[in-house]
Write an enzyme that holds these catalytic residues in place. Structure first.
Site, PDB file in Angstrom:
ATOM      1  N   GLU A 196       0.837  -1.201   0.000  1.00 39.51           N
ATOM      2  CA  GLU A 196       0.000   0.000   0.000  1.00 39.51           C
ATOM      3  C   GLU A 196       0.871   1.249   0.000  1.00 39.51           C
ATOM      4  O   GLU A 196       1.714   1.419   0.893  1.00 39.51           O
ATOM      5  CB  GLU A 196      -0.918  -0.022   1.231  1.00 39.51           C
ATOM      6  CG  GLU A 196      -1.960  -1.132   1.111  1.00 39.51           C
ATOM      7  CD  GLU A 196      -2.350  -1.751   2.449  1.00 39.51           C
ATOM      8  OE1 GLU A 196      -2.074  -1.151   3.502  1.00 39.51           O
ATOM      9  OE2 GLU A 196      -2.915  -2.858   2.421  1.00 39.51           O
ATOM     10  N   GLU A 233      -5.015  -6.906   1.976  1.00 40.78           N
ATOM     11  CA  GLU A 233      -3.805  -7.680   2.290  1.00 40.78           C
ATOM     12  C   GLU A 233      -3.948  -9.147   1.951  1.00 40.78           C
ATOM     13  O   GLU A 233      -3.001  -9.765   1.458  1.00 40.78           O
ATOM     14  CB  GLU A 233      -3.419  -7.513   3.761  1.00 40.78           C
ATOM     15  CG  GLU A 233      -2.803  -6.156   4.108  1.00 40.78           C
ATOM     16  CD  GLU A 233      -3.831  -5.098   4.449  1.00 40.78           C
ATOM     17  OE1 GLU A 233      -5.042  -5.414   4.388  1.00 40.78           O
ATOM     18  OE2 GLU A 233      -3.446  -3.963   4.775  1.00 40.78           O
ATOM     19  N   PHE A 289       2.201  -2.694   8.760  1.00 46.19           N
ATOM     20  CA  PHE A 289       2.504  -2.933  10.174  1.00 46.19           C
ATOM     21  C   PHE A 289       2.237  -4.409  10.457  1.00 46.19           C
ATOM     22  O   PHE A 289       1.223  -4.947   9.995  1.00 46.19           O
ATOM     23  CB  PHE A 289       1.618  -2.087  11.084  1.00 46.19           C
ATOM     24  CG  PHE A 289       1.904  -0.606  11.038  1.00 46.19           C
ATOM     25  CD1 PHE A 289       2.675   0.006  12.031  1.00 46.19           C
ATOM     26  CD2 PHE A 289       1.403   0.178  10.012  1.00 46.19           C
ATOM     27  CE1 PHE A 289       2.935   1.372  11.985  1.00 46.19           C
ATOM     28  CE2 PHE A 289       1.663   1.550   9.959  1.00 46.19           C
ATOM     29  CZ  PHE A 289       2.425   2.143  10.948  1.00 46.19           C
ATOM     30  N   ASP A 329       1.105  -5.860  12.861  1.00 49.65           N
ATOM     31  CA  ASP A 329      -0.174  -6.077  13.551  1.00 49.65           C
ATOM     32  C   ASP A 329      -1.302  -6.407  12.570  1.00 49.65           C
ATOM     33  O   ASP A 329      -2.339  -6.919  12.985  1.00 49.65           O
ATOM     34  CB  ASP A 329      -0.559  -4.827  14.337  1.00 49.65           C
ATOM     35  CG  ASP A 329       0.599  -4.266  15.137  1.00 49.65           C
ATOM     36  OD1 ASP A 329       0.558  -4.337  16.363  1.00 49.65           O
ATOM     37  OD2 ASP A 329       1.576  -3.762  14.519  1.00 49.65           O
ATOM     38  N   PHE A 330      -1.122  -6.098  11.304  1.00 47.13           N
ATOM     39  CA  PHE A 330      -2.178  -6.374  10.317  1.00 47.13           C
ATOM     40  C   PHE A 330      -2.144  -7.823   9.830  1.00 47.13           C
ATOM     41  O   PHE A 330      -2.865  -8.184   8.918  1.00 47.13           O
ATOM     42  CB  PHE A 330      -2.051  -5.456   9.089  1.00 47.13           C
ATOM     43  CG  PHE A 330      -1.990  -3.980   9.376  1.00 47.13           C
ATOM     44  CD1 PHE A 330      -2.392  -3.461  10.599  1.00 47.13           C
ATOM     45  CD2 PHE A 330      -1.525  -3.087   8.418  1.00 47.13           C
ATOM     46  CE1 PHE A 330      -2.320  -2.097  10.856  1.00 47.13           C
ATOM     47  CE2 PHE A 330      -1.460  -1.730   8.672  1.00 47.13           C
ATOM     48  CZ  PHE A 330      -1.857  -1.227   9.888  1.00 47.13           C
ATOM     49  N   HIS A 345      -0.774  -1.017  16.153  1.00 48.20           N
ATOM     50  CA  HIS A 345       0.333  -0.593  15.274  1.00 48.20           C
ATOM     51  C   HIS A 345       1.680  -0.652  15.983  1.00 48.20           C
ATOM     52  O   HIS A 345       2.617   0.046  15.579  1.00 48.20           O
ATOM     53  CB  HIS A 345       0.137   0.853  14.796  1.00 48.20           C
ATOM     54  CG  HIS A 345      -0.940   1.047  13.772  1.00 48.20           C
ATOM     55  ND1 HIS A 345      -2.275   0.932  14.066  1.00 48.20           N
ATOM     56  CD2 HIS A 345      -0.884   1.366  12.450  1.00 48.20           C
ATOM     57  CE1 HIS A 345      -2.989   1.175  12.971  1.00 48.20           C
ATOM     58  NE2 HIS A 345      -2.169   1.436  11.983  1.00 48.20           N
TER      59      HIS A 345
HETATM   60  C1  TPP Z   1      -5.514  -3.730   7.568  1.00 45.35           C
HETATM   61  C2  TPP Z   1      -4.863  -2.397   7.417  1.00 45.35           C
HETATM   62  N1  TPP Z   1      -4.140  -2.149   6.311  1.00 45.35           N
HETATM   63  C3  TPP Z   1      -3.536  -0.966   6.155  1.00 45.35           C
HETATM   64  C4  TPP Z   1      -3.634   0.016   7.103  1.00 45.35           C
HETATM   65  C5  TPP Z   1      -2.909   1.336   6.951  1.00 45.35           C
HETATM   66  N2  TPP Z   1      -3.855   2.388   6.628  1.00 45.35           N
HETATM   67  C6  TPP Z   1      -4.404   3.154   7.583  1.00 45.35           C
HETATM   68  S1  TPP Z   1      -5.526   4.209   6.992  1.00 45.35           S
HETATM   69  C7  TPP Z   1      -5.281   3.686   5.421  1.00 45.35           C
HETATM   70  C8  TPP Z   1      -6.061   4.286   4.311  1.00 45.35           C
HETATM   71  C9  TPP Z   1      -7.521   4.165   4.534  1.00 45.35           C
HETATM   72  O1  TPP Z   1      -8.212   4.728   3.494  1.00 45.35           O
HETATM   73  P1  TPP Z   1      -9.772   4.899   3.566  1.00 45.35           P
HETATM   74  O2  TPP Z   1     -10.398   3.612   3.962  1.00 45.35           O
HETATM   75  O3  TPP Z   1     -10.204   5.488   2.285  1.00 45.35           O
HETATM   76  O4  TPP Z   1     -10.003   5.913   4.764  1.00 45.35           O
HETATM   77  P2  TPP Z   1      -9.568   7.458   4.860  1.00 45.35           P
HETATM   78  O5  TPP Z   1      -8.204   7.472   5.459  1.00 45.35           O
HETATM   79  O6  TPP Z   1      -9.587   8.036   3.505  1.00 45.35           O
HETATM   80  O7  TPP Z   1     -10.567   8.059   5.772  1.00 45.35           O
HETATM   81  C10 TPP Z   1      -4.327   2.680   5.384  1.00 45.35           C
HETATM   82  C11 TPP Z   1      -3.845   1.999   4.163  1.00 45.35           C
HETATM   83  C12 TPP Z   1      -4.390  -0.296   8.257  1.00 45.35           C
HETATM   84  N3  TPP Z   1      -4.506   0.585   9.263  1.00 45.35           N
HETATM   85  N4  TPP Z   1      -5.003  -1.484   8.376  1.00 45.35           N
END
Ligand code: TPP
Ligand code: MG
Lengths: 339, 330
Positions: free
Chosen positions: A33, A76, A99, A101-102, A145
């Site tokens: 990502e 993922e 991370f 944790d995911f 995290h």
């Molecule tokens: C399972 C997981 N994968 C990746 C992340 C890292 N991460 C945190 S927020 C995010 C983007 C989320 O995008 P969206 O769902 O559109 O929400 P927005 O931030 O735009 O409100 C990512 C990739 C995470 N927290 N959990």
């Protein structure tokens, strides 16, 4: 041969390892990502927007293009499984699980697919896959995290696990992991990214399964992992003033485990303290303590001590988080109990 | 649309509270007073507020890493929220959770969530509880456009549909998941139409228009309460800040940001209620002032609250467990 070295960060060392391997081998691809970021956006399409959430994969897309540097949706299970499938069929993918944790989101693809295929297929398949992932507390990133969790993966047959503590080790171990024909989970401690050290310019390999003596000593062996190596070294430096001579072994690879290096050191010091930022139950620390009492029992002159996190998730507030993370003082206290 | 005056005031007050809260958090974060990292909701206020306007404390919501707005819309105490962000013992989660896990189960707020896609299955669980117990409670599930690509989200929508659960899935499509535009990560031309795959209604809504969100959410929630099953709303919106504080936002252009700021949900609400004579300028300004005082007070409360004791780390892991086994081995 003189090898040119210079001082770079752990982050840069990792970037360099990936870059060199991608140059050397066109089957190496990376995915995750925002590892480039800004996919499909005109002004950043060719250069990327992020280069990973903490910048480890910065500018790789500029050199290798989006064909080999793939931004993924937040899926993922999908893309890590795709990396497994691509590894079985002829690529050498490096997948980033942002991370550690995911892991729960994609564990089946790692554990039931990636780790077991070779065995279940009677040795007919290879899974040359690297999963890079961030570990560690100290960032105020709270319960989802901040974990280490490498014990979970080390527990699983079929996976190799690596956790470098220095820029030099990070580069050499990542190159080894990419060239390795088995699935390797590569744990990067987020508090180490900005640490710096001497790193050779070209490619070099640090073999998996080899620990490193980071400090020689004769009174007690301290075995440590990732950032805890630095915590152990600080404890050792403080105790040196009191005439306690601490040997610090950096495991570097958790699976396979360098049993010989640990036992050899034990034969010399006859005392063992293990420092591990992961939770204590069924941990790598417990595993090493078990090794000591099983294969090293005759060497031991004192009980084996484990300095670990407590049996709790990682708390948010710094007052509690600092309590959670093993400190040099706690390592010193443990050493004092056994020398 | 006929919205009672009291509700209109509530909508405005909640939206402004979210905006002021987030602007203040940005400031405090920049001043280095907040540990960890924060994802701010400013710009998306109309979504949380338009949905939660139909919910009571007995209804549930699940949230995301960008959860402050959902908390405020659901009525979580702003002081306890600010104290949580400051890592204080008076925080909503005693300083254990921080921004990404801020929660108040008593208010039906099942937590911000550090795992993208963590919320949708939990919302199904809350819906299942209501169904099994035969209550008319509903669960609203907020999730991002990025979370729309997570397997759990799809599994949850299917589950809610086959079990006819009282769940409303609210996709907050703010056009980006971190630095990745939704047009890259999503194969479909809109997320709402994915509802067809789960045989539920799917509606695309202007997420910067609180009246539009209020109306669409009202229908979906009423349907859920009647026991007719789940719905999906896709609310298009825009986050004003970066993905998290510290994001340089190189992936968006100035023009794009300005265009969205021109559609500001709070400004639009003001214009609508003033032009239709629903609320007066004085009424709105009085709310602004009260909110400003409330946020100041929340920061003072947070800053004067104590840090948790370090040993507090060892509590709340289980309901019942031998304490000695939680502490360090050594
Ligand atoms: C399972 C997981 N994968 C990746 C992340 C890292 N991460 C945190 S927020 C995010 C983007 C989320 O995008 P969206 O769902 O559109 O929400 P927005 O931030 O735009 O409100 C990512 C990739 C995470 N927290 N959990
Ligand atoms: Mg988004």
């Amino acid at each position: 041969m003189v090898v040119a070295t210079r001082v770079i960060s752990y982050r840069e060392a990792l970037n360099e390892a990936i870059r060199l391997e991608m140059r050397r081998d066109p089957t190496v691809v990376i995915m995750g990502e925002d590892i480039a970021g800004g996919a499909g956006i005109g002004h950043v399409e060719n250069v990327g927007a992020w280069g990973g959430v903490l910048g480890v994969t910065k500018s790789l897309v500029s050199e290798f293009g989006r064909q080999r540097v793939l931004d993924t949706p937040i899926s993922e299970a999908g893309f890590i499984g795709a990396a497994v499938g691509a590894a079985v069929t002829g690529l050498r993918p490096i997948a980033e699980l942002m991370f550690v944790d995911f892991f729960g989101v994609c564990m089946d693809q790692i554990f039931n697919q990636g780790a077991k295929l070779r065995y279940m297929f009677g040795g007919k398949a290879k899974v040359p896959l690297v999963i890079r992932t961030m570990i560690g507390a100290g960032f105020g990133a709270a319960g989802q995290h901040s974990g280490c969790h490498y014990a979970v993966f080390t527990h699983m047959p079929g996976l190799k696990t690596v956790a470098p503590a220095t820029p030099y080790d990070a580069k050499g171990l990542l190159i080894a992991a990419i060239r390795d024909d088995d699935p390797v989970i590569f744990f990067e401690h987020k508090l180490l990214y900005d640490t710096t050290g001497e790193v050779p310019e070209g490619e070099y390999v640090i073999p998996l399964g080899k620990a490193d003596v980071k400090r020689e000593g004769s009174d007690v062996t301290v075995v440590a992992i990732a950032r805890m190596v630095h915590v152990a070294l600080e404890a050792a430096a403080r105790l040196a003033g009191e005439g306690i001579d601490v040997e610090v072994i950096d495991l570097r690879t958790l699976s396979p485990l360098d049993e010989e290096a640990i036992l050899e050191s034990l034969a010399k010091t006859r005392r063992l303290v293990v420092v591990d930022e992961d939770n204590p139950r069924c941990s790598v620390a417990a595993d090493i303590a078990a090794l000591a009492v099983d294969k090293g029992f005759d060497y031991l002159d004192a009980p084996v001590k484990m300095v670990t996190a407590p049996h709790t998730p990682v708390p948010f507030s710094p007052s509690m988080e600092q309590f959670y993370i093993p400190s040099p003082q706690r390592v010193i206290d443990a050493i004092r109990e056994v020398v | 649309m006929d919205i009672p005056k009291g509700k209109l005031r509530w909508i405005y007050e909640r939206m402004v509270t979210i905006r002021r809260f987030e602007d203040r958090v940005a400031q405090e974060f920049a001043a280095g007073k907040l540990p960890g990292f924060v994802h701010l909701y400013a710009g998306e206020e109309a979504i949380a507020v338009g949905v939660c306007a139909h919910l009571t404390d007995r209804d549930y919501i699940t949230s995301t890493h960008r959860g402050h707005g959902h908390c405020i819309a659901k009525g979580v105490d702003v002081r306890s929220m600010m104290a949580e962000l400051f890592g204080r013992s008076t925080g909503a989660c005693k300083g254990k959770g921080g921004s990404m896990h801020i929660a108040d189960v008593d208010k039906g707020m099942l937590g911000a969530n550090g795992i993208v896609g963590g919320g949708p299955p939990l919302a199904c669980g809350a819906g299942l509880m209501a169904k099994v117990k035969g209550t008319d409670q509903v669960a609203a599930c907020f999730f991002g456009d990025g979370a729309a690509e997570q397997g759990t989200t799809h599994e949850a929508m299917n589950l809610a549909a086959i079990w006819k659960l009282p769940v409303v899935f609210v996709c907050e499509n703010n056009l980006y998941a971190e630095s990745t535009p939704w047009t890259y990560h999503c194969a479909a031309s809109d997320i709402a139409s994915r509802a067809a795959a789960y045989d539920m209604p799917g509606v695309l809504v202007d997420g910067a228009d609180v009246f539009a969100v209020y109306e669409a959410a009202g229908e979906a929630i009423a349907r859920a309460r009647r026991g007719e099953g789940p719905s999906l709303l896709e609310c298009r919106g825009f986050r004003y800040y970066g993905h998290f504080q510290g994001d340089a936002v190189t992936y968006r252009t100035k023009e794009e940001e300005e265009e969205y700021r021109r559609r500001d949900p709070i400004e639009r609400f003001r214009q609508t209620v003033l032009s239709q004579g629903l609320l007066t300028e004085d009424e709105l300004n009085a709310i602004d002032e009260a909110v400003a005082r409330e946020i100041d007070d929340a920061v003072r409360y947070a800053e004067s609250s104590p840090m948790p004791s370090p040993e507090e780390c060892l509590t709340d892991v289980y309901v019942d467990y031998p304490a000695a086994q939680l502490a360090f081995r050594h």
